[in-house]
Design a protein around this motif. Structure first.
Motif, PDB file in Angstrom:
ATOM      1  N   SER A   1       0.779  -1.499  -0.273  1.00  0.00           N
ATOM      2  CA  SER A   1       0.450   0.227   0.169  1.00  0.00           C
ATOM      3  C   SER A   1       1.221   0.793  -0.314  1.00  0.00           C
ATOM      4  N   ARG A   2       1.973   0.973  -0.317  1.00  0.00           N
ATOM      5  CA  ARG A   2       3.003   2.322  -0.237  1.00  0.00           C
ATOM      6  C   ARG A   2       4.121   1.764  -0.205  1.00  0.00           C
ATOM      7  N   PRO A   3       5.307   2.623  -0.959  1.00  0.00           N
ATOM      8  CA  PRO A   3       6.520   2.376  -2.059  1.00  0.00           C
ATOM      9  C   PRO A   3       7.258   1.692  -0.671  1.00  0.00           C
ATOM     10  N   TYR A   4       8.093   0.883  -1.609  1.00  0.00           N
ATOM     11  CA  TYR A   4       9.050  -0.105  -1.046  1.00  0.00           C
ATOM     12  C   TYR A   4      10.076   0.606  -0.211  1.00  0.00           C
ATOM     13  N   LYS A   5      10.099   0.617   1.293  1.00  0.00           N
ATOM     14  CA  LYS A   5      11.025   1.133   1.885  1.00  0.00           C
ATOM     15  C   LYS A   5      12.848   1.323   1.826  1.00  0.00           C
ATOM     16  N   ASP A   6      12.920   0.194   0.864  1.00  0.00           N
ATOM     17  CA  ASP A   6      14.988   0.053   0.554  1.00  0.00           C
ATOM     18  C   ASP A   6      14.148   0.436  -1.514  1.00  0.00           C
ATOM     19  N   ASP A   7      13.312   0.707  -2.157  1.00  0.00           N
ATOM     20  CA  ASP A   7      13.122   1.041  -3.693  1.00  0.00           C
ATOM     21  C   ASP A   7      11.982   2.178  -3.527  1.00  0.00           C
ATOM     22  N   PRO A   8      11.796   3.375  -3.515  1.00  0.00           N
ATOM     23  CA  PRO A   8      10.496   4.154  -3.457  1.00  0.00           C
ATOM     24  C   PRO A   8      10.244   4.310  -4.488  1.00  0.00           C
ATOM     25  N   GLU A   9      10.827   3.834  -5.603  1.00  0.00           N
ATOM     26  CA  GLU A   9      10.067   3.646  -6.957  1.00  0.00           C
ATOM     27  C   GLU A   9       9.211   2.804  -7.732  1.00  0.00           C
ATOM     28  N   THR A  10       8.926   1.788  -6.715  1.00  0.00           N
ATOM     29  CA  THR A  10       7.754   0.751  -6.667  1.00  0.00           C
ATOM     30  C   THR A  10       7.284   0.015  -5.636  1.00  0.00           C
ATOM     31  N   ARG A  11       6.171   0.144  -5.926  1.00  0.00           N
ATOM     32  CA  ARG A  11       5.429  -0.458  -4.385  1.00  0.00           C
ATOM     33  C   ARG A  11       4.837  -2.069  -4.638  1.00  0.00           C
ATOM     34  N   GLY A  12       4.917  -2.724  -5.907  1.00  0.00           N
ATOM     35  CA  GLY A  12       5.574  -4.012  -6.702  1.00  0.00           C
ATOM     36  C   GLY A  12       4.354  -4.417  -7.356  1.00  0.00           C
ATOM     37  N   VAL A  13       3.912  -5.364  -7.675  1.00  0.00           N
ATOM     38  CA  VAL A  13       2.999  -5.859  -9.025  1.00  0.00           C
ATOM     39  C   VAL A  13       1.834  -5.891  -8.813  1.00  0.00           C
ATOM     40  N   ALA A  14       0.283  -5.770  -9.785  1.00  0.00           N
ATOM     41  CA  ALA A  14      -0.577  -6.255  -9.468  1.00  0.00           C
ATOM     42  C   ALA A  14      -0.332  -7.190 -10.767  1.00  0.00           C
ATOM     43  N   ILE A  15      -1.000  -8.283 -10.335  1.00  0.00           N
ATOM     44  CA  ILE A  15      -0.756  -9.373 -11.651  1.00  0.00           C
ATOM     45  C   ILE A  15      -2.060  -9.067 -12.661  1.00  0.00           C
ATOM     46  N   HIS A  16      -3.516  -9.083 -11.754  1.00  0.00           N
ATOM     47  CA  HIS A  16      -4.374  -8.633 -12.656  1.00  0.00           C
ATOM     48  C   HIS A  16      -4.952  -7.484 -12.730  1.00  0.00           C
ATOM     49  N   SER A  17      -5.313  -6.158 -13.526  1.00  0.00           N
ATOM     50  CA  SER A  17      -6.382  -5.543 -13.261  1.00  0.00           C
ATOM     51  C   SER A  17      -7.403  -5.893 -12.194  1.00  0.00           C
ATOM     52  N   ASP A  18      -7.919  -4.720 -11.751  1.00  0.00           N
ATOM     53  CA  ASP A  18      -9.573  -5.042 -10.771  1.00  0.00           C
ATOM     54  C   ASP A  18     -10.690  -5.055 -11.694  1.00  0.00           C
ATOM     55  N   GLU A  19      -9.896  -5.102 -12.565  1.00  0.00           N
ATOM     56  CA  GLU A  19     -11.663  -4.804 -13.091  1.00  0.00           C
ATOM     57  C   GLU A  19     -11.037  -6.780 -14.005  1.00  0.00           C
ATOM     58  N   VAL A  20     -10.057  -7.382 -14.868  1.00  0.00           N
ATOM     59  CA  VAL A  20      -9.967  -9.113 -14.968  1.00  0.00           C
ATOM     60  C   VAL A  20     -10.301  -9.517 -13.807  1.00  0.00           C
ATOM     61  N   LEU A  21      -9.581  -9.496 -12.625  1.00  0.00           N
ATOM     62  CA  LEU A  21      -9.407  -9.936 -11.014  1.00  0.00           C
ATOM     63  C   LEU A  21     -11.160 -10.355 -10.963  1.00  0.00           C
ATOM     64  N   GLU A  22     -11.992  -8.837 -10.567  1.00  0.00           N
ATOM     65  CA  GLU A  22     -13.086  -9.122 -10.577  1.00  0.00           C
ATOM     66  C   GLU A  22     -13.582 -10.133 -11.189  1.00  0.00           C
ATOM     67  N   GLN A  23     -13.247 -10.221 -12.488  1.00  0.00           N
ATOM     68  CA  GLN A  23     -13.727 -11.244 -13.639  1.00  0.00           C
ATOM     69  C   GLN A  23     -13.472 -12.364 -13.238  1.00  0.00           C
ATOM     70  N   LEU A  24     -12.238 -12.866 -12.692  1.00  0.00           N
ATOM     71  CA  LEU A  24     -12.122 -14.070 -12.215  1.00  0.00           C
ATOM     72  C   LEU A  24     -12.554 -15.251 -11.308  1.00  0.00           C
ATOM     73  N   VAL A  25     -12.191 -13.798 -10.332  1.00  0.00           N
ATOM     74  CA  VAL A  25     -13.719 -14.192  -8.676  1.00  0.00           C
ATOM     75  C   VAL A  25     -14.922 -14.693  -9.080  1.00  0.00           C
ATOM     76  N   ILE A  26     -16.249 -13.702 -10.449  1.00  0.00           N
ATOM     77  CA  ILE A  26     -17.099 -13.885 -10.814  1.00  0.00           C
ATOM     78  C   ILE A  26     -17.152 -15.246 -11.308  1.00  0.00           C
ATOM     79  N   LYS A  27     -16.634 -15.263 -12.288  1.00  0.00           N
ATOM     80  CA  LYS A  27     -16.473 -16.858 -12.949  1.00  0.00           C
ATOM     81  C   LYS A  27     -16.018 -17.633 -11.704  1.00  0.00           C
ATOM     82  N   ALA A  28     -15.356 -17.847 -10.813  1.00  0.00           N
ATOM     83  CA  ALA A  28     -15.377 -18.820  -9.548  1.00  0.00           C
ATOM     84  C   ALA A  28     -16.778 -19.398  -9.429  1.00  0.00           C
ATOM     85  N   ARG A  29     -17.519 -18.437  -8.972  1.00  0.00           N
ATOM     86  CA  ARG A  29     -18.448 -18.072  -8.566  1.00  0.00           C
ATOM     87  C   ARG A  29     -19.919 -18.785  -9.245  1.00  0.00           C
ATOM     88  N   SER A  30     -19.541 -18.313 -10.563  1.00  0.00           N
ATOM     89  CA  SER A  30     -20.229 -19.328 -11.563  1.00  0.00           C
ATOM     90  C   SER A  30     -20.302 -20.582 -11.777  1.00  0.00           C
TER      91      SER A  30
END
Length: 528
Positions: free
Chosen positions: A299-328
């Motif tokens: 939720s905040r930059p890495y202390k030893d590398d302030p240029e990054t907060r990490g990587v989101a594998i999916h966009s929020d839209e794709v992530l939600e679609q995957l959860v919806i798919k599981a539920r279906s």
């Protein structure tokens, strides 16, 4: 009808803390009764065909709640870099292994961890070129969220300096802007797709090798995620069916990666169908990467590398679609989320799209944490797969990585349990060593394997709570607590016999306890 009577020093049932019995009577792979030796001999004297003396202390068989069965086998049959402590030794091992390869054959190494090296800088592709100029080389980092290759492998994959990062992945570059041979998270697929496909025999060998090793550590069952990485669902599951059907000495609960779920569904399988030996579980989704490569999403930059907060594998839209798919499909989700921002994203989705009745969603890892997220999680039908040995392998370097503020509320196993959230214990093998007793030790003592110091003592578990992580709780996670995890009537006759009593030894010596026998379905499948 064959009946067996197990009896001896002490048999802990894990029904409640301190509860033990003298003897257990079993038939047809299940526990019929427990009690005193005299009572069971008197009651079942006409049905007892074999007596087995417990030459130590007996517990329910261990269950690993999160691992990769094939990946663990691969680490055992490939070039293992996990115990190498210097970069030069890694390069020497690569050179030696390359000298024994046939023309064009890939050299694949598993499990390097630069944090253990005297010079903790990841190897550059040009260093690999010097040791293996003619063979493609791929070395997988211990977390499996990063790999390093030589130039030959990049050429085969069609990757060059003009290649760009892909969604959910990063291609590493050195200070000059040139590709350094490192690939993170989804970018790894650029290399893996160019590698030769694996054969059915290879998969079966990896599974068999893995299970044989797991049994040595008293592990009678595991919740594993393997079905999307080895040529598709059917190819991989056929190997599991062959091995499990042939051996019948290990209980495998398989998560289904979202990339494999369509084929899984097309083949006519369902996640809610239970089986004593081989069954399916939730849909697996990755939200972020790992702390080692700074791809866990914070939720905040890495202390030893302030240029990054990490990587989101999916966009929020794709992530939600995957959860919806599981539920279906009537499925729960099992979500890899290490960083607190990743956990927040999946909590948002689970709140919007609740799990089907009678199932549990899983959050796997949940290492970097904020208190308000715990308050939200305890209101959901969600469990957490924790890996206690991550405390041993991540501290103290993780403090510099994420900062004191975040680390203060992170790796909070005790807080989760006190909040009423079910926690199950796993190794994430081949990421960490498979031995549950090392995990139990880490949960109780929280000692770093780097400096031997304890971290976060307020989060230490009792010995009973730590053993529950590897017995009672994995069974609760998959709604099989009436069949697994305890020594009681009607449960599988799955046991582990230890050479010392974990409730009586000095807690600092828990990792020294050895498994002497493993029993699955009342059959002795490993004996030291």
């Amino acid at each position: 009808m064959v009946g067996k009577l197990f009896h001896g020093n002490k048999i802990y049932t894990m029904a409640e803390e301190g509860h033990s019995v003298e003897a257990v009577f079993t038939e047809n792979g299940k526990i019929v009764s427990t009690g005193t030796l005299q009572d069971l001999k008197s009651t079942y004297q006409d049905r007892i065909t074999e007596e087995i003396e417990v030459d130590g202390v007996m517990l329910p068989g261990f269950i690993d709640s999160h691992m990769h069965i094939i990946g663990h086998g691969e680490r055992l049959i490939r070039l293992d870099l996990g115990n190498i402590e210097t970069r030069e030794e890694v390069l020497t091992a690569v050179e030696k292994a390359a000298s024994g390869l046939t023309d064009g054959e890939w050299l694949i190494g598993e499990g390097f961890n630069e944090n253990y090296w005297d010079d903790p800088v990841v190897i550059h592709r040009k260093e690999l070129d010097e040791r293996s100029p003619n063979h493609p080389v791929m070395l997988s980092r211990v977390c499996r969220h990063a790999l390093v290759v030589n130039t030959k492998a990049m050429e085969i994959a069609g990757v060059d300096d003009k290649s760009e990062d892909i969604p959910g992945g990063v291609i590493g570059r050195d200070q000059t802007g040139e590709l350094d041979g490192s690939f993170f998270d989804q970018a790894q697929e650029l290399i893996k797709e160019a590698m030769p496909s694996v054969s059915q025999n290879y998969l079966e060998r990896a599974i068999e090798t893995s299970i044989d090793d797991l049994l040595k550590y008293g592990i009678v069952g595991g919740h594993s995620e393997d079905l999307s990485y080895y040529g598709g669902f059917k190819h991989t599951f056929d190997a599991f069916k062959q091995v499990i059907t042939r051996q019948k000495n290990f209980r495998a609960h398989l998560l289904v990666h979202h990339d494999a779920v369509d084929e899984f569904y097309k083949e006519g399988y369902e996640a809610t169908v239970k089986d004593d030996w081989l069954e399916f579980g939730a849909m697996k989704i990755f939200v972020d990467g790992a702390l080692g490569g700074r791809t866990a999403l914070l939720s905040r930059p890495y202390k030893d590398d302030p240029e990054t907060r990490g990587v989101a594998i999916h966009s929020d839209e794709v992530l939600e679609q995957l959860v919806i798919k599981a539920r279906s499909m009537g499925m729960a989700v099992a979500v890899h989320a290490i960083g607190d921002e990743a956990v927040e994203k999946i909590v948002d989705m689970i709140e919007r799209h609740p799990v089907p009745s009678g199932q549990n969603d899983r959050i796997i890892h949940a290492q970097i944490m904020r208190p308000e997220l715990i308050e939200r999680m305890k209101k959901l039908q969600v469990i957490i797969d924790v890996q206690p040995t991550f405390v041993a392998s991540d501290f103290p370097w993780v403090i510099d990585r994420v900062g004191e503020d975040l680390i203060r509320t992170s790796y909070p196993w005790k807080t989760y349990i006190e909040a009423g959230i079910i926690c199950a214990g796993g190794s994430d093998a081949p990421i960490e060593h498979i031995n549950p007793l090392e995990g139990i030790d880490a949960a109780v003592n929280r000692r770093s394997s780097f400096d031997g110091k304890p971290y976060g003592l307020e989060q230490c578990l009792s010995v009973f709570e730590a053993i529950e992580l590897y017995t009672v709780k994995p069974a609760e996670v998959i709604r099989k607590s009436d069949e697994q995890g305890r020594i009681r009537e009607g449960h599988f006759a799955d046991f582990v016999i230890l050479d010392q009593d974990p409730f009586e030894v000095d807690s600092l010596d828990l990792h020294k306890i050895k498994v002497t026998r493993t029993i699955v379905g009342e059959e002795i499948v490993y004996s030291k």
